[in-house]
Design a protein around this motif. Sequence first.
Motif, PDB file in Angstrom:
ATOM      1  N   THR A 116       0.830  -1.206   0.000  1.00 10.93           N
ATOM      2  CA  THR A 116       0.000   0.000   0.000  1.00 10.93           C
ATOM      3  C   THR A 116       0.863   1.254   0.000  1.00 10.93           C
ATOM      4  N   GLU A 117       1.891   1.280   0.855  1.00 13.16           N
ATOM      5  CA  GLU A 117       2.799   2.429   0.889  1.00 13.16           C
ATOM      6  C   GLU A 117       3.517   2.600  -0.439  1.00 13.16           C
ATOM      7  N   MET A 120       0.957   3.964  -3.143  1.00 10.34           N
ATOM      8  CA  MET A 120       0.585   5.331  -2.770  1.00 10.34           C
ATOM      9  C   MET A 120       1.729   6.297  -3.071  1.00 10.34           C
ATOM     10  N   SER A 121       2.944   5.885  -2.733  1.00  7.05           N
ATOM     11  CA  SER A 121       4.110   6.745  -2.931  1.00  7.05           C
ATOM     12  C   SER A 121       4.446   6.883  -4.408  1.00  7.05           C
ATOM     13  N   ARG A 124       2.236   9.393  -6.052  1.00  4.76           N
ATOM     14  CA  ARG A 124       2.597  10.762  -5.662  1.00  4.76           C
ATOM     15  C   ARG A 124       3.796  11.245  -6.490  1.00  4.76           C
ATOM     16  N   HIS A 145      -4.925   0.019   0.171  1.00  7.67           N
ATOM     17  CA  HIS A 145      -6.111   0.710   0.682  1.00  7.67           C
ATOM     18  C   HIS A 145      -5.924   2.214   0.853  1.00  7.67           C
ATOM     19  N   SER A 146      -5.005   2.803   0.096  1.00  8.13           N
ATOM     20  CA  SER A 146      -4.909   4.265   0.141  1.00  8.13           C
ATOM     21  C   SER A 146      -6.148   4.868  -0.536  1.00  8.13           C
ATOM     22  N   ASP A 147      -6.528   6.058  -0.105  1.00  6.40           N
ATOM     23  CA  ASP A 147      -7.815   6.643  -0.499  1.00  6.40           C
ATOM     24  C   ASP A 147      -8.028   6.689  -2.005  1.00  6.40           C
ATOM     25  N   GLN A 294       8.305  11.627   1.120  1.00  5.17           N
ATOM     26  CA  GLN A 294       7.887  10.308   1.625  1.00  5.17           C
ATOM     27  C   GLN A 294       8.940   9.862   2.612  1.00  5.17           C
TER      28      GLN A 294
END
Length: 426
Positions: A116-117, A120-121, A124, A145-147, A294
């Motif tokens: 997930t990280e 998400m990263s 970005r 599960h990031s938004d 991050q």
Amino acid sequence: MNQSKAIFEEAKQYIPGGVNSPVRAFQSVGMDPIIVKEAKGSKIIDVENKEYIDYISSWGPLILGHASDIVSNGIMDYIHKGTSFGLPTKIEVDIAKLIHEAFPSMELIRMVNSGTEATMSALRVARGYTKRNKILKFEGCYHGHSDSLLVKSGSGTLTYGVPTSEGVPQKVVEDTLVGEFNNIENVKQIFKENQNEIAAVIVEPVPGNMGVIPPNKGFLEALRTITKEEGAVLIFDEVITGFRLGFGGAQGTYGIKPDMTCLGKIIGGGLPVGAYGGKKEIMEMVAPLGNVYQAGTLSGNPIAVKMGYNTLNYLKNNQDIYKTLEDKAIILEKAFNEHIEKAGVPARVNRVKSMLTVFFNGQDVVSYQEASTSDTQMYSQYFKGMLAEGILLPLAQFEGMFLSAAHTDEDLEKTIKASKKVLLSL
């Protein structure tokens, strides 16, 4: 009340739903969970001391089986030296070099703590690099599960994302577009409707979270072409496929070079680890080199990274393991298909290398649209029947089976015999 039931009832008093990840609640198969006591090799043992042949493999990373001596070799030395420093260590460099060797497209690599990280990263960074806001994902592909990634497609065509979780604001996912996996014309239309606005396309090159679905011939190649033409970053989410399909993951298997790659699970030997990386010019956007921020105290944790290094180093030096794993999966695939035909059950087996799914579906499953029409009640019956025979399958129709080096010929024979019995009973 048996021990598993008692523990689960107690868990529900302190943990939401009694579990720390939803699928573990066994709701998809209509029963209470088994509670694991220990595991070794291909076997899981529950608190009632019942033994099961495990085809979950912690959702993929345990490619050498449970509690592998290869994976844990030397780990106590690391523990005794300290478990977390919040400072650089050499083992982080060692594993980054090893990952780069396997995935040359990952010219610079940043360690994180989960898939997930990583996704998400990566998104970005892609947005920072392109100076664009929109992203394109595919229906049925799960990226954590990031938004911004918790969305569904609505009509499955050109709609904007709709949150699939309470607590995700509509505004957060307004820039998330959803396409249809294996439908490149759909992708082209989305780009046409959003010219010069899409920062990145993120895809599981082989989806494993709507069941295992192979990419159609030319689909990944076409994604590579259109993202280059449109100036969008192509991100391969290889949290499942990385080091699973081969030493070079899906991109090595299919000969595609994405701009960025996300990894997880297996690069920690099953401990909580993730990583993202890609082209140098893109990754130089990441702090401290660039302005995309991050960070994480436990990123590159020495214990987890040591376990991962052991795993990856073994795979590097024993790449014949991949043929062995696929051979085992082919044996199961062939037997399952024979039994499905004999039983007259509407089902399909999808397999990619050592990953496979039995879809209880009367049509070929090539995208989420077909997967979603599978008979989940029939899968539940199949799951319960196999569990009674000592075989632990994925806890939902929309997950994959994972073979490990620890699965023996005897395990396969027992699984085949059980599957024939259960399919004929459906």
